[in-house]
Write a protein that holds these residues in place. Sequence first.
Motif, mmCIF file in Angstrom:
data_model
loop_
_atom_site.group_PDB
_atom_site.id
_atom_site.type_symbol
_atom_site.label_atom_id
_atom_site.label_comp_id
_atom_site.label_asym_id
_atom_site.label_seq_id
_atom_site.Cartn_x
_atom_site.Cartn_y
_atom_site.Cartn_z
ATOM 1 N N GLY A 1 13.278 -5.153 -3.422
ATOM 2 C CA GLY A 1 13.083 -6.112 -4.509
ATOM 3 C C GLY A 1 13.849 -7.478 -3.927
ATOM 4 O O GLY A 1 13.458 -7.987 -2.870
ATOM 5 N N PRO A 2 14.500 -8.038 -4.806
ATOM 6 C CA PRO A 2 14.947 -9.352 -4.840
ATOM 7 C C PRO A 2 16.071 -9.588 -3.929
ATOM 8 O O PRO A 2 16.706 -10.700 -3.509
ATOM 9 C CB PRO A 2 15.471 -9.925 -6.216
ATOM 10 N N GLY A 3 16.812 -8.313 -3.227
ATOM 11 C CA GLY A 3 18.089 -8.870 -2.606
ATOM 12 C C GLY A 3 18.065 -8.054 -1.098
ATOM 13 O O GLY A 3 17.755 -6.722 -1.494
ATOM 14 N N THR A 4 18.573 -8.524 -0.192
ATOM 15 C CA THR A 4 18.826 -7.765 1.025
ATOM 16 C C THR A 4 20.074 -6.806 0.814
ATOM 17 O O THR A 4 19.928 -5.693 1.081
ATOM 18 C CB THR A 4 19.258 -8.512 2.041
ATOM 19 N N ILE A 5 21.024 -7.524 0.083
ATOM 20 C CA ILE A 5 22.308 -6.564 -0.460
ATOM 21 C C ILE A 5 22.178 -6.485 -1.908
ATOM 22 O O ILE A 5 21.927 -7.850 -2.490
ATOM 23 C CB ILE A 5 23.398 -7.017 0.123
ATOM 24 N N GLN A 6 22.438 -5.385 -2.656
ATOM 25 C CA GLN A 6 22.234 -5.296 -3.958
ATOM 26 C C GLN A 6 23.262 -4.450 -4.447
ATOM 27 O O GLN A 6 23.556 -3.545 -3.716
ATOM 28 C CB GLN A 6 20.841 -4.998 -4.452
ATOM 29 N N ALA A 7 23.917 -4.794 -5.516
ATOM 30 C CA ALA A 7 25.001 -3.968 -6.217
ATOM 31 C C ALA A 7 24.446 -3.675 -7.638
ATOM 32 O O ALA A 7 23.946 -4.548 -8.441
ATOM 33 C CB ALA A 7 26.416 -4.642 -6.317
ATOM 34 N N ARG A 8 24.814 -2.491 -8.256
ATOM 35 C CA ARG A 8 24.363 -2.165 -9.525
ATOM 36 C C ARG A 8 25.538 -1.473 -10.011
ATOM 37 O O ARG A 8 26.257 -0.583 -9.477
ATOM 38 C CB ARG A 8 23.136 -1.216 -9.361
ATOM 39 N N ALA B 1 29.317 1.558 -22.124
ATOM 40 C CA ALA B 1 28.920 1.289 -23.455
ATOM 41 C C ALA B 1 27.377 1.184 -23.286
ATOM 42 O O ALA B 1 26.703 0.654 -24.396
ATOM 43 C CB ALA B 1 29.365 0.181 -24.032
ATOM 44 N N GLY B 2 26.743 1.248 -22.078
ATOM 45 C CA GLY B 2 25.472 1.210 -21.733
ATOM 46 C C GLY B 2 25.056 -0.134 -21.123
ATOM 47 O O GLY B 2 23.738 -0.291 -20.835
ATOM 48 N N GLY B 3 25.787 -1.037 -20.923
ATOM 49 C CA GLY B 3 25.632 -2.164 -20.211
ATOM 50 C C GLY B 3 25.175 -2.074 -18.554
ATOM 51 O O GLY B 3 25.833 -1.238 -18.120
ATOM 52 N N GLU B 4 24.315 -2.813 -18.243
ATOM 53 C CA GLU B 4 23.773 -2.669 -16.729
ATOM 54 C C GLU B 4 23.785 -3.807 -16.095
ATOM 55 O O GLU B 4 23.237 -4.857 -16.446
ATOM 56 C CB GLU B 4 22.600 -1.820 -16.790
ATOM 57 N N LEU B 5 24.590 -3.790 -14.817
ATOM 58 C CA LEU B 5 24.778 -5.101 -14.191
ATOM 59 C C LEU B 5 23.955 -4.941 -12.745
ATOM 60 O O LEU B 5 24.292 -3.933 -12.204
ATOM 61 C CB LEU B 5 26.071 -5.511 -13.877
ATOM 62 N N ILE B 6 23.290 -5.913 -12.362
ATOM 63 C CA ILE B 6 22.498 -5.831 -11.182
ATOM 64 C C ILE B 6 22.684 -7.182 -10.358
ATOM 65 O O ILE B 6 22.221 -8.460 -10.950
ATOM 66 C CB ILE B 6 21.016 -5.664 -11.274
ATOM 67 N N ALA B 7 23.319 -7.181 -9.317
ATOM 68 C CA ALA B 7 23.610 -8.382 -8.513
ATOM 69 C C ALA B 7 23.280 -8.305 -6.974
ATOM 70 O O ALA B 7 23.485 -7.087 -6.407
ATOM 71 C CB ALA B 7 25.083 -8.705 -8.693
ATOM 72 N N GLY B 8 22.654 -9.270 -6.321
ATOM 73 C CA GLY B 8 22.151 -9.063 -5.168
ATOM 74 C C GLY B 8 22.010 -10.480 -4.445
ATOM 75 O O GLY B 8 22.128 -11.704 -5.205
ATOM 76 N N MET B 9 21.735 -10.521 -3.211
ATOM 77 C CA MET B 9 21.497 -11.704 -2.325
ATOM 78 C C MET B 9 20.230 -11.290 -1.307
ATOM 79 O O MET B 9 20.192 -10.229 -0.741
ATOM 80 C CB MET B 9 22.730 -11.829 -1.269
ATOM 81 N N ASN C 1 15.311 -19.505 3.532
ATOM 82 C CA ASN C 1 15.956 -19.622 2.257
ATOM 83 C C ASN C 1 16.732 -18.475 1.648
ATOM 84 O O ASN C 1 16.445 -17.158 2.262
ATOM 85 C CB ASN C 1 15.066 -20.113 1.201
ATOM 86 N N SER C 2 17.759 -18.450 0.987
ATOM 87 C CA SER C 2 18.784 -17.430 0.486
ATOM 88 C C SER C 2 18.586 -17.586 -0.969
ATOM 89 O O SER C 2 18.531 -18.616 -1.632
ATOM 90 C CB SER C 2 19.933 -17.380 1.037
ATOM 91 N N LEU C 3 18.849 -16.467 -1.694
ATOM 92 C CA LEU C 3 18.988 -16.529 -3.182
ATOM 93 C C LEU C 3 19.990 -15.582 -3.543
ATOM 94 O O LEU C 3 19.872 -14.166 -3.197
ATOM 95 C CB LEU C 3 17.639 -16.062 -3.796
ATOM 96 N N LEU C 4 20.927 -15.799 -4.419
ATOM 97 C CA LEU C 4 21.878 -15.009 -5.142
ATOM 98 C C LEU C 4 21.413 -14.856 -6.763
ATOM 99 O O LEU C 4 21.094 -15.989 -7.294
ATOM 100 C CB LEU C 4 23.210 -16.005 -5.147
ATOM 101 N N ASN C 5 21.398 -13.745 -7.035
ATOM 102 C CA ASN C 5 20.810 -13.321 -8.501
ATOM 103 C C ASN C 5 21.655 -12.385 -8.959
ATOM 104 O O ASN C 5 22.214 -11.731 -8.260
ATOM 105 C CB ASN C 5 19.384 -13.120 -8.408
#
Length: 918
Positions: free
Chosen positions: A200-207, A212-220, A237-241
Amino acid sequence: MNHTRPYLPTAAWFVLAAICLLGGSTGCTRGYYRHWADDEVYQLLGRVDCDPRWELPRYTIDVPEEARFYDPANPDFEPRPPDDPTAHKYMICVEGMHGYPCWDQNGVVSTVENVSWQYFLPTSQTGRLVLDRDAAVQLALVQSRDYQTNLEELYLSALDVTFERFRFDYQFFGGNATNFTTEGPVAGGDSTLVNSGLPGPGTIQARKLYAAGGELIAGMANSIVWEFSGENTFSANSLLNFSFVQPLLRFGGRARVLERLTVSERALLSNVRAMYRFNQAFYLDIVTGRQSTGGPSRRGGFLGGAGLEGFSGVGGGGFGRIGGGNAGGAGTGAGGGAGAQQAGGYIGLLQDQLNIRNQEANVTGLRDSLAQLEAAHDAGRIDRFQVDLARQALYNAQSILLSRKAAYQGTLDGFKIDLGIPPDIDVLVQDPMLVPFELLDPALTRIQDELSDLLDTMRNPPAGAGLGYLEARLARAREIRSRVAGHLALVEGDLDKLDDNVSARRKALGQLAGRREIRGGGSNQTAYSVKDFNHRVGALHNDYEALVQRFDETSSQLEYFGITGDFEAERRRLLIVLTNLSGELTELGLVQARTRLDTVSLIDVELDSREALEIARNYRVDWMNARSAVVDSWRLIEFNANPLLSGLNVRIDGDLGTTNDNLLGFRGSNGRLSMGLEFDAPLTRLAERNQYRQALIEYQQARRGYMNYVDNVNRGLRATLRTVELNQLNFELRRAAVLVAINQVLLTRLRLTEPPKPGETTQFSVTTARDLVDALDRLLQVQNDFLSVWVNYEVVRMGLDYDLGTMQLDDHGLWIDPGPITSQNYSKGGSDLIEPDILPLDAPIDDLDPAGLGDPNRGNSDEWIAPPPGAPEEMDNDDGTVSDPKRLPRLPGPDPTRGFESSTEAQGEADVEAYPNE
């Protein structure tokens, strides 16, 4: 048409090869993942089973080398097992297509069985596998396939917990995709090499999933593009999201989000307890034949999924109608009839052995009686019909003996399969447990057989036999006489053991005589009379001393017997002496049987049903699981009520990009931030409504199921205690019946040896043979009944220890006999192991709703109802008793309805005082 020929520089080829090499990595080895799973599961189980109430010492699923199903191959690269030749063709070629060519790359084995397992068996020098009770259990713990399956089921349950925990861990992902594209002149004529991050959107991704049900997805993510047509351009180009979603109503909240993890953790605890109880049930199954209760039951892993994937929140255990927990059951007592029910398992084999020995003694007695009747016929004192009647009874007894031996071998083969070994293994079952019930010593039976054979040769000498033949028979008789003299010393030792046990027997008889059903005339009181017992002990000593005197006379006759003169006259004279010796040997066996009969006693069990139920409530781990299962069903009400709400989610998204083809040149000007609310009106909730209603119904079913469980435990304990009391009374009745049968045999045998009185005919009664045969048959029957009552009592006592939840096994899986089972044994000690029996259905309102406000989202029918003024603080338990739910349950005090027990002890003491020296 002019076009640029695609061109790929050497550096680009190098970059492409390096990326493909890194991207083609297959990860860690199979063994690494296997060991990783083992380490995590064993650490997890080590924390769960550290409680002494359900501790599992040295738990492992590793198969010992001596097991029949041990696999010596590498578990990660198993060789192909033997296959069916016809089915194997489809692995080579299926539907005209060639199959996988490397199926046999790990080798091929000719059998799935460990070929060397028999070398580890503790066989004797003759090659037989000798098993006592403990050895049988230890062999089963190694060889039983069912036991290994339950160990692995517990492992899989722990494996599911690891995945459910992993769902709430930080999860990292990384990947890469490299593509080279070239186009022909018509299509555009350019060539590009693109290297971009995956997935998807990231070479490296953390989930991260929050409680309480919240879900965080962060990646580069980054992308590098080489274009080799035209001016060979390059861009990078690179993208942090990141993206964060928090449900506020539907599918949010800890009651919904944490349910799968909660279920798996509680299921693992339940399975550890179930495995602990299965160990005890497995011992009972091997030793007594009582079928094992259900062991661990995995709740996850359905359809190949990990953890509790597929969990719906309704149905059996939350998986539709699949699976479901097992709260366990309660054993019931067994027994009835003149004796009691035949035992199973190892003890059943011992019981069969002793029944066969009793049958052999019956055959021996019939043979000896037939010899005496033939001697009486030769003397003209009985007719041939009666002799033939005894001979027919002997043939029938021999036929029964052969049938019992064949049936025993069949039962033994089944027991071998239960142990996990093939039925062709030569096994000798040998244990001293039932030695006290060998009322007739097997050595004495062998002496009787030899003497009967000797009498046969004396009555039917071969043609041409002379005085030398009689001399040889006399020498043989003297050798038998010396062995009988040695057996007299053994009987004297049995009398000494009886004298040592007299006090305990008097006390036990006094207690039984004081029971209400005995004092009320519902049973023969002479069987429980201390006075009659004292008389029997005295008579045994007198009979033994008289027998010793008669034996000394016969021994003296044999010692000084001289053979001179006519062969026939000497044969008859020696035959008379040997017949007397045979009668004395029979009497010696009867004295020994009477002595051993009165020496056997029962281990005390004194418990009423209310005390037993309370002990079981406090100690049984399956009861703990049953309480837990009700709460699991109760929680699913909240779990399934959540999807009925509106959907309202808070969503925050953002990213930050780079500029000027610099992979690290992040600029705020190239960023984005988005915040918003997502709303889903509850317009279509029919499926959710049905699941919610099902959850409500299933909770009520769970409540009723728990009540049924408690009632069944109560019923089982009451039945067991009734069987205990029945066996305690029946044991003395069977003992008395054996004594009567022994006396009948003795009297009928004496008729054959006593001379006619003056003025009476020398002929025996026309029923003499029939009376003798009937007496021997009754002796056999009551002996087996007496044995069956004792065996059933021990089996029930062992099962009672299990049903109370107090059964303890040592580190080798062997039962630690608690000895007497009385309420005093459990009234102290172990209170630190007691859990309160608190359920949502009987918990205090303040504990469930501290503020006393109720739930504003509930209708009027669901509002909390305050207790009426003056209501007691105690809460009704499921068994009809009341208790303070904030306190640990305690054992009840003395039962006022059992006041007759004090009179029991008083009656026993009165009997002893009335006959102190008898």
